[in-house]
Motif scaffolding. Structure first.
Motif, PDB file in Angstrom:
ATOM      1  N   VAL A  79      -7.189   4.879  -5.301  1.00  0.00           N
ATOM      2  CA  VAL A  79      -6.028   4.730  -4.415  1.00  0.00           C
ATOM      3  C   VAL A  79      -6.093   3.408  -3.657  1.00  0.00           C
ATOM      4  O   VAL A  79      -5.071   2.715  -3.504  1.00  0.00           O
ATOM      5  CB  VAL A  79      -5.933   5.922  -3.447  1.00  0.00           C
ATOM      6  N   MET A  80      -7.272   3.019  -3.195  1.00  0.00           N
ATOM      7  CA  MET A  80      -7.399   1.738  -2.496  1.00  0.00           C
ATOM      8  C   MET A  80      -7.065   0.573  -3.420  1.00  0.00           C
ATOM      9  O   MET A  80      -6.478  -0.427  -2.992  1.00  0.00           O
ATOM     10  CB  MET A  80      -8.806   1.595  -1.916  1.00  0.00           C
ATOM     11  N   GLY A  81      -7.420   0.704  -4.703  1.00  0.00           N
ATOM     12  CA  GLY A  81      -7.060  -0.332  -5.662  1.00  0.00           C
ATOM     13  C   GLY A  81      -5.555  -0.435  -5.835  1.00  0.00           C
ATOM     14  O   GLY A  81      -4.993  -1.543  -5.924  1.00  0.00           O
ATOM     15  N   GLN A  82      -4.888   0.717  -5.862  1.00  0.00           N
ATOM     16  CA  GLN A  82      -3.430   0.704  -5.974  1.00  0.00           C
ATOM     17  C   GLN A  82      -2.784   0.098  -4.726  1.00  0.00           C
ATOM     18  O   GLN A  82      -1.805  -0.651  -4.822  1.00  0.00           O
ATOM     19  CB  GLN A  82      -2.901   2.122  -6.193  1.00  0.00           C
ATOM     20  N   LEU A  83      -3.342   0.415  -3.557  1.00  0.00           N
ATOM     21  CA  LEU A  83      -2.821  -0.167  -2.320  1.00  0.00           C
ATOM     22  C   LEU A  83      -2.953  -1.682  -2.328  1.00  0.00           C
ATOM     23  O   LEU A  83      -2.060  -2.409  -1.870  1.00  0.00           O
ATOM     24  CB  LEU A  83      -3.564   0.409  -1.107  1.00  0.00           C
ATOM     25  N   ALA A  84      -4.082  -2.169  -2.862  1.00  0.00           N
ATOM     26  CA  ALA A  84      -4.322  -3.614  -2.893  1.00  0.00           C
ATOM     27  C   ALA A  84      -3.349  -4.329  -3.826  1.00  0.00           C
ATOM     28  O   ALA A  84      -2.937  -5.461  -3.552  1.00  0.00           O
ATOM     29  CB  ALA A  84      -5.762  -3.892  -3.322  1.00  0.00           C
ATOM     30  N   THR A  85      -2.968  -3.667  -4.915  1.00  0.00           N
ATOM     31  CA  THR A  85      -2.091  -4.326  -5.894  1.00  0.00           C
ATOM     32  C   THR A  85      -0.610  -4.043  -5.660  1.00  0.00           C
ATOM     33  O   THR A  85       0.235  -4.919  -5.887  1.00  0.00           O
ATOM     34  CB  THR A  85      -2.463  -3.894  -7.319  1.00  0.00           C
ATOM     35  N   LYS A  86      -0.296  -2.845  -5.169  1.00  0.00           N
ATOM     36  CA  LYS A  86       1.107  -2.448  -5.008  1.00  0.00           C
ATOM     37  C   LYS A  86       1.604  -2.555  -3.574  1.00  0.00           C
ATOM     38  O   LYS A  86       2.807  -2.513  -3.326  1.00  0.00           O
ATOM     39  CB  LYS A  86       1.300  -1.010  -5.502  1.00  0.00           C
ATOM     40  N   GLY A  87       0.679  -2.656  -2.622  1.00  0.00           N
ATOM     41  CA  GLY A  87       1.064  -2.735  -1.215  1.00  0.00           C
ATOM     42  C   GLY A  87       1.084  -1.376  -0.552  1.00  0.00           C
ATOM     43  O   GLY A  87       0.896  -0.337  -1.182  1.00  0.00           O
ATOM     44  N   VAL A  88       1.298  -1.399   0.768  1.00  0.00           N
ATOM     45  CA  VAL A  88       1.315  -0.179   1.573  1.00  0.00           C
ATOM     46  C   VAL A  88       2.757   0.286   1.749  1.00  0.00           C
ATOM     47  O   VAL A  88       3.544  -0.383   2.409  1.00  0.00           O
ATOM     48  CB  VAL A  88       0.659  -0.415   2.945  1.00  0.00           C
ATOM     49  N   PRO A  89       3.114   1.429   1.163  1.00  0.00           N
ATOM     50  CA  PRO A  89       4.504   1.903   1.222  1.00  0.00           C
ATOM     51  C   PRO A  89       4.766   2.751   2.471  1.00  0.00           C
ATOM     52  O   PRO A  89       4.638   3.967   2.459  1.00  0.00           O
ATOM     53  CB  PRO A  89       4.626   2.753  -0.051  1.00  0.00           C
ATOM     54  N   PHE A  90       5.145   2.104   3.564  1.00  0.00           N
ATOM     55  CA  PHE A  90       5.434   2.845   4.783  1.00  0.00           C
ATOM     56  C   PHE A  90       6.624   3.777   4.574  1.00  0.00           C
ATOM     57  O   PHE A  90       7.598   3.417   3.904  1.00  0.00           O
ATOM     58  CB  PHE A  90       5.749   1.887   5.935  1.00  0.00           C
ATOM     59  N   ARG A  91       6.545   4.955   5.152  1.00  0.00           N
ATOM     60  CA  ARG A  91       7.698   5.848   5.125  1.00  0.00           C
ATOM     61  C   ARG A  91       8.819   5.268   5.977  1.00  0.00           C
ATOM     62  O   ARG A  91       8.560   4.576   6.980  1.00  0.00           O
ATOM     63  CB  ARG A  91       7.314   7.240   5.631  1.00  0.00           C
ATOM     64  N   PRO A  92      10.074   5.545   5.616  1.00  0.00           N
ATOM     65  CA  PRO A  92      11.200   4.970   6.362  1.00  0.00           C
ATOM     66  C   PRO A  92      11.100   5.249   7.860  1.00  0.00           C
ATOM     67  O   PRO A  92      10.935   6.395   8.280  1.00  0.00           O
ATOM     68  CB  PRO A  92      12.412   5.664   5.744  1.00  0.00           C
ATOM     69  N   GLY A  93      11.168   4.191   8.650  1.00  0.00           N
ATOM     70  CA  GLY A  93      11.157   4.306  10.103  1.00  0.00           C
ATOM     71  C   GLY A  93       9.790   4.418  10.731  1.00  0.00           C
ATOM     72  O   GLY A  93       9.657   4.282  11.954  1.00  0.00           O
ATOM     73  N   ALA A  94       8.745   4.662   9.926  1.00  0.00           N
ATOM     74  CA  ALA A  94       7.420   4.924  10.499  1.00  0.00           C
ATOM     75  C   ALA A  94       6.864   3.703  11.224  1.00  0.00           C
ATOM     76  O   ALA A  94       6.376   3.810  12.361  1.00  0.00           O
ATOM     77  CB  ALA A  94       6.450   5.380   9.416  1.00  0.00           C
ATOM     78  N   ARG A  95       6.924   2.547  10.588  1.00  0.00           N
ATOM     79  CA  ARG A  95       6.370   1.353  11.220  1.00  0.00           C
ATOM     80  C   ARG A  95       7.134   1.014  12.498  1.00  0.00           C
ATOM     81  O   ARG A  95       6.527   0.650  13.516  1.00  0.00           O
ATOM     82  CB  ARG A  95       6.420   0.170  10.251  1.00  0.00           C
ATOM     83  N   ASP A  96       8.458   1.116  12.461  1.00  0.00           N
ATOM     84  CA  ASP A  96       9.266   0.784  13.643  1.00  0.00           C
ATOM     85  C   ASP A  96       8.999   1.753  14.789  1.00  0.00           C
ATOM     86  O   ASP A  96       8.934   1.351  15.956  1.00  0.00           O
ATOM     87  CB  ASP A  96      10.753   0.786  13.286  1.00  0.00           C
ATOM     88  N   LEU A  97       8.841   3.044  14.472  1.00  0.00           N
ATOM     89  CA  LEU A  97       8.529   4.022  15.525  1.00  0.00           C
ATOM     90  C   LEU A  97       7.159   3.742  16.120  1.00  0.00           C
ATOM     91  O   LEU A  97       6.975   3.790  17.340  1.00  0.00           O
ATOM     92  CB  LEU A  97       8.591   5.439  14.968  1.00  0.00           C
ATOM     93  N   LEU A  98       6.205   3.436  15.273  1.00  0.00           N
ATOM     94  CA  LEU A  98       4.859   3.127  15.746  1.00  0.00           C
ATOM     95  C   LEU A  98       4.898   1.911  16.680  1.00  0.00           C
ATOM     96  O   LEU A  98       4.273   1.908  17.753  1.00  0.00           O
ATOM     97  CB  LEU A  98       3.940   2.878  14.555  1.00  0.00           C
ATOM     98  N   ALA A  99       5.647   0.892  16.294  1.00  0.00           N
ATOM     99  CA  ALA A  99       5.770  -0.302  17.132  1.00  0.00           C
ATOM    100  C   ALA A  99       6.445   0.034  18.467  1.00  0.00           C
ATOM    101  O   ALA A  99       6.052  -0.471  19.523  1.00  0.00           O
ATOM    102  CB  ALA A  99       6.554  -1.387  16.397  1.00  0.00           C
ATOM    103  N   SER A 100       7.452   0.903  18.436  1.00  0.00           N
ATOM    104  CA  SER A 100       8.147   1.311  19.656  1.00  0.00           C
ATOM    105  C   SER A 100       7.206   2.042  20.608  1.00  0.00           C
ATOM    106  O   SER A 100       7.231   1.821  21.828  1.00  0.00           O
ATOM    107  CB  SER A 100       9.344   2.202  19.306  1.00  0.00           C
ATOM    108  N   LEU A 101       6.352   2.893  20.061  1.00  0.00           N
ATOM    109  CA  LEU A 101       5.383   3.614  20.880  1.00  0.00           C
ATOM    110  C   LEU A 101       4.406   2.648  21.554  1.00  0.00           C
ATOM    111  O   LEU A 101       4.080   2.789  22.733  1.00  0.00           O
ATOM    112  CB  LEU A 101       4.610   4.619  20.031  1.00  0.00           C
TER     113      LEU A 101
END
Length: 228
Positions: A79-101
């Protein structure tokens, strides 16, 4: 902000913060097939939100002739290899909510059954200081659905569970968070969360902010007080 803020917001990782479940499933099938077995989508869904050691035992039952730790390491590396090649697929809105918090000054914790090295690799790819603490699968005294991982996160943050909000996508994760005493939001992805005890179910995190989290926690606290 007029509504009182929760002391902390605790996040599950796989399926909640990031949609890595397809990566796990892509790692599982060839592992089982390597030992002459078959692996269905339905079998993979059984593992969503389950501790990695418990998952490893299921793979042993499916014919994988490896030790539990070796299975966990093999799948994590894949899975870490896939993350390194394909990137981190954030769920919709998750990153923005985290930043807001974070902008609101609310403490945050990551509570995941993935290994710490994988959790740290995901967190390291977020372009801001996202979490105050991480409790990973190899840190937990007992895995989800036991409350231990969430209680450990609260202890590290110095907050009471009742003053926190937890966000989860799976029944096992929800049961863990609810048992800890947190106010819990279910954001389902691959499996239904019906009957798992979530205090609210949001179809998506898209468009959600710290204000929504504060309002949810305030309403939950008021409901608990009203039934006493």
């Amino acid at each position: 902000m007029s509504t009182p803020l929760p002391a902390a917001v605790l996040w599950d990782m796989d399926g909640t913060l990031v949609d890595t479940e397809p990566y796990w499933m892509a790692a599982e099938t060839p592992l089982v097939e390597e030992y002459g077995g078959t692996w269905s989508h339905e079998q993979a869904l059984r593992l969503v939100g389950l501790g990695l050691e418990d998952s490893a035992r299921i793979f042993q039952d499916a014919g994988v002739r490896m030790g539990i730790a070796d299975i966990v390491d093999h799948l994590t590396d894949d899975v870490m290899g896939q993350l390194a090649t394909k990137g981190v697929p954030f769920r919709p809105g998750a990153r923005d909510l985290l930043a807001s918090l974070r902008e609101a000054g609310i403490k945050t914790g990551l509570v995941t059954m993935s290994l710490r090295r994988m959790a740290e690799s995901v967190v390291g790819l977020i372009d801001f200081d996202a979490f105050d603490v991480i409790v990973a699968g190899d840190d937990a005294t007992r895995p989800k659905p036991f409350p231990d991982p969430y209680l450990q996160a609260c202890d590290l943050l110095g907050v009471a569970p009742a003053d926190t909000v937890a966000i989860e996508d799976s029944p096992n994760g929800l049961r863990s968070a609810v048992a800890s005493g947190a106010a819990v939001i279910g954001v389902p992805l691959m499996v239904s969360v019906a009957g798992a005890g979530a205090h609210a179910v949001w179809p998506t995190l898209e468009g959600r902010t710290a204000d929504d989290i504060a309002a949810f926690h305030s309403e939950h606290t008021a409901r608990k007080g009203a039934v006493r």
